[in-house]
Structure formats: structure tokens, C-alpha cells
Write a protein that holds these residues in place. Sequence first.
Motif, PDB file in Angstrom:
ATOM      1  N   VAL A  30      21.247  15.904  52.217  1.00 61.12           N
ATOM      2  CA  VAL A  30      21.622  15.806  50.808  1.00 61.12           C
ATOM      3  C   VAL A  30      21.098  17.044  50.082  1.00 61.12           C
ATOM      4  O   VAL A  30      19.972  17.477  50.318  1.00 61.12           O
ATOM      5  CB  VAL A  30      21.025  14.529  50.172  1.00 61.12           C
ATOM      6  N   PHE A  31      21.934  17.610  49.211  1.00 61.37           N
ATOM      7  CA  PHE A  31      21.478  18.683  48.334  1.00 61.37           C
ATOM      8  C   PHE A  31      21.919  18.378  46.920  1.00 61.37           C
ATOM      9  O   PHE A  31      22.815  17.556  46.698  1.00 61.37           O
ATOM     10  CB  PHE A  31      22.003  20.058  48.802  1.00 61.37           C
ATOM     11  N   GLU A  32      21.248  19.005  45.975  1.00 66.96           N
ATOM     12  CA  GLU A  32      21.582  18.870  44.566  1.00 66.96           C
ATOM     13  C   GLU A  32      21.875  20.258  44.022  1.00 66.96           C
ATOM     14  O   GLU A  32      21.312  21.247  44.489  1.00 66.96           O
ATOM     15  CB  GLU A  32      20.417  18.272  43.792  1.00 66.96           C
ATOM     16  N   TYR A  33      22.737  20.311  43.018  1.00 67.43           N
ATOM     17  CA  TYR A  33      23.007  21.602  42.396  1.00 67.43           C
ATOM     18  C   TYR A  33      23.372  21.423  40.932  1.00 67.43           C
ATOM     19  O   TYR A  33      23.797  20.353  40.507  1.00 67.43           O
ATOM     20  CB  TYR A  33      24.118  22.360  43.130  1.00 67.43           C
ATOM     21  N   ALA A  34      23.166  22.491  40.203  1.00 66.88           N
ATOM     22  CA  ALA A  34      23.565  22.541  38.794  1.00 66.88           C
ATOM     23  C   ALA A  34      24.091  23.936  38.500  1.00 66.88           C
ATOM     24  O   ALA A  34      23.575  24.928  39.031  1.00 66.88           O
ATOM     25  CB  ALA A  34      22.385  22.226  37.881  1.00 66.88           C
ATOM     26  N   LEU A  35      25.106  23.992  37.675  1.00 63.74           N
ATOM     27  CA  LEU A  35      25.607  25.274  37.207  1.00 63.74           C
ATOM     28  C   LEU A  35      24.690  25.815  36.122  1.00 63.74           C
ATOM     29  O   LEU A  35      24.078  25.045  35.370  1.00 63.74           O
ATOM     30  CB  LEU A  35      27.010  25.120  36.626  1.00 63.74           C
ATOM     31  N   LEU A  36      24.611  27.114  36.038  1.00 65.12           N
ATOM     32  CA  LEU A  36      23.939  27.763  34.919  1.00 65.12           C
ATOM     33  C   LEU A  36      25.029  28.230  33.972  1.00 65.12           C
ATOM     34  O   LEU A  36      25.950  28.949  34.377  1.00 65.12           O
ATOM     35  CB  LEU A  36      23.113  28.958  35.403  1.00 65.12           C
ATOM     36  N   ARG A  37      24.936  27.816  32.738  1.00 67.14           N
ATOM     37  CA  ARG A  37      25.944  28.133  31.735  1.00 67.14           C
ATOM     38  C   ARG A  37      25.357  29.064  30.687  1.00 67.14           C
ATOM     39  O   ARG A  37      24.215  28.888  30.270  1.00 67.14           O
ATOM     40  CB  ARG A  37      26.426  26.857  31.064  1.00 67.14           C
ATOM     41  N   VAL A  38      26.169  29.994  30.254  1.00 66.16           N
ATOM     42  CA  VAL A  38      25.777  30.868  29.151  1.00 66.16           C
ATOM     43  C   VAL A  38      26.497  30.364  27.910  1.00 66.16           C
ATOM     44  O   VAL A  38      27.728  30.271  27.890  1.00 66.16           O
ATOM     45  CB  VAL A  38      26.123  32.340  29.437  1.00 66.16           C
ATOM     46  N   VAL A  39      25.712  30.028  26.907  1.00 65.09           N
ATOM     47  CA  VAL A  39      26.222  29.514  25.637  1.00 65.09           C
ATOM     48  C   VAL A  39      25.780  30.516  24.565  1.00 65.09           C
ATOM     49  O   VAL A  39      24.716  30.359  23.966  1.00 65.09           O
ATOM     50  CB  VAL A  39      25.661  28.105  25.339  1.00 65.09           C
ATOM     51  N   PRO A  40      26.591  31.560  24.332  1.00 59.98           N
ATOM     52  CA  PRO A  40      26.130  32.627  23.442  1.00 59.98           C
ATOM     53  C   PRO A  40      25.918  32.185  21.998  1.00 59.98           C
ATOM     54  O   PRO A  40      25.059  32.723  21.312  1.00 59.98           O
ATOM     55  CB  PRO A  40      27.230  33.682  23.541  1.00 59.98           C
ATOM     56  N   ARG A  41      26.688  31.198  21.560  1.00 59.59           N
ATOM     57  CA  ARG A  41      26.487  30.637  20.219  1.00 59.59           C
ATOM     58  C   ARG A  41      26.324  29.135  20.372  1.00 59.59           C
ATOM     59  O   ARG A  41      27.292  28.394  20.463  1.00 59.59           O
ATOM     60  CB  ARG A  41      27.669  30.990  19.324  1.00 59.59           C
ATOM     61  N   VAL A  42      25.086  28.716  20.394  1.00 61.02           N
ATOM     62  CA  VAL A  42      24.771  27.310  20.627  1.00 61.02           C
ATOM     63  C   VAL A  42      25.458  26.418  19.595  1.00 61.02           C
ATOM     64  O   VAL A  42      25.901  25.313  19.917  1.00 61.02           O
ATOM     65  CB  VAL A  42      23.233  27.095  20.641  1.00 61.02           C
ATOM     66  N   ASP A  43      25.622  26.906  18.381  1.00 63.42           N
ATOM     67  CA  ASP A  43      26.259  26.119  17.326  1.00 63.42           C
ATOM     68  C   ASP A  43      27.729  25.819  17.639  1.00 63.42           C
ATOM     69  O   ASP A  43      28.265  24.808  17.209  1.00 63.42           O
ATOM     70  CB  ASP A  43      26.135  26.818  15.974  1.00 63.42           C
ATOM     71  N   ARG A  44      28.390  26.668  18.416  1.00 62.72           N
ATOM     72  CA  ARG A  44      29.795  26.448  18.772  1.00 62.72           C
ATOM     73  C   ARG A  44      29.952  25.659  20.070  1.00 62.72           C
ATOM     74  O   ARG A  44      30.983  25.045  20.309  1.00 62.72           O
ATOM     75  CB  ARG A  44      30.524  27.778  18.882  1.00 62.72           C
ATOM     76  N   GLY A  45      28.970  25.722  20.951  1.00 61.40           N
ATOM     77  CA  GLY A  45      29.006  24.954  22.193  1.00 61.40           C
ATOM     78  C   GLY A  45      29.915  25.523  23.273  1.00 61.40           C
ATOM     79  O   GLY A  45      30.059  24.916  24.320  1.00 61.40           O
ATOM     80  N   GLU A  46      30.529  26.673  23.060  1.00 64.60           N
ATOM     81  CA  GLU A  46      31.394  27.276  24.074  1.00 64.60           C
ATOM     82  C   GLU A  46      30.531  27.926  25.144  1.00 64.60           C
ATOM     83  O   GLU A  46      29.475  28.482  24.852  1.00 64.60           O
ATOM     84  CB  GLU A  46      32.295  28.338  23.435  1.00 64.60           C
ATOM     85  N   CYS A  47      30.998  27.851  26.399  1.00 63.44           N
ATOM     86  CA  CYS A  47      30.172  28.388  27.474  1.00 63.44           C
ATOM     87  C   CYS A  47      31.021  28.983  28.596  1.00 63.44           C
ATOM     88  O   CYS A  47      32.211  28.705  28.709  1.00 63.44           O
ATOM     89  CB  CYS A  47      29.258  27.313  28.035  1.00 63.44           C
ATOM     90  N   ILE A  48      30.348  29.795  29.403  1.00 59.45           N
ATOM     91  CA  ILE A  48      30.924  30.282  30.655  1.00 59.45           C
ATOM     92  C   ILE A  48      29.919  29.981  31.763  1.00 59.45           C
ATOM     93  O   ILE A  48      28.711  29.960  31.534  1.00 59.45           O
ATOM     94  CB  ILE A  48      31.245  31.798  30.620  1.00 59.45           C
ATOM     95  N   ASN A  49      30.427  29.740  32.951  1.00 59.43           N
ATOM     96  CA  ASN A  49      29.550  29.532  34.103  1.00 59.43           C
ATOM     97  C   ASN A  49      29.057  30.889  34.580  1.00 59.43           C
ATOM     98  O   ASN A  49      29.850  31.830  34.721  1.00 59.43           O
ATOM     99  CB  ASN A  49      30.292  28.817  35.228  1.00 59.43           C
TER     100      ASN A  49
END
Length: 127
Positions: free
Chosen positions: A6-25
Motif C-alpha cells: 500500500v502507498f499513499e500520495y498527494a498532489l502538490l498544488r500551486v494556488v497563486p491567489r488563495v482568495d480565488r482558489g484556482e490552482c495548478i498541479n
Amino acid sequence: MTERNVFEYALLRVVPRVDRGECINAGVVVYCRATSFVAARTHLDEGKLAALDPRADVTGVRAALHAVEGVCLGGEHAGQAARDDAGRRFRWLVAPRSTVVQPGPVHTGLTADPQAEVERLLDLLVR
């Protein structure tokens, strides 16, 4: 047959404007308890980042992503987490936060090769 763990993983997201909530992986963190493995790989698409926020601090984002990779490496690269085991470093990295680089939800799977999963997930979900 090769043993799968078993392994676990999480994506790292870049949210340049936290107030807008838009992100890229921009990366992935993988942890396998059975093998005491933790690793992160990152890839920042500056074009996508600029589309979300032309004024984003690319240097700062890259530094934050590299810091995640350093914590996974352990030792002197991990800073205060240097003495923590792989599991504690993973849990610290995937804890929710409201910064420009944020972890996504944790997912699980089975693998015979955790290192290969890092590359596979980076290709599949980030690049």
C-alpha cells in the motif's frame, strides 16, 4: 509474483491567489509505510502559473516546491524534520494549509515500486 505494498500520495498544488482558489498541479508526494519510503517530485509549468496570476512569485513557488523535496530526503535537507521518520515527514507535508503551495487530498494504491510510482504519478497528473 512481486509483492505489492500500500502507498499513499498527494498532489502538490500551486494556488497563486488563495482568495480565488484556482490552482495548478505542480508535484506529487508518495509514501509507502512498508518500505519507509517517502519522496516528492515537482514540475512547475510557468505558463500555466502565469495564466492564473501573471504577478506570481515564480522564484518563491520554486523554493517552496524544492523545500518539500528536501523534507522528503530527510537529513540536513529536512530542516527541523531531520529526525522524523518517513511517515511523520509525509503527514507533516500533507497537512492542510492555506499557502501558495498546498497539498491535495491523500489517495492510496498498491505498488511493487514506490519510486516508480512517483514518476508515474508525476507524468499522469502533473506534466
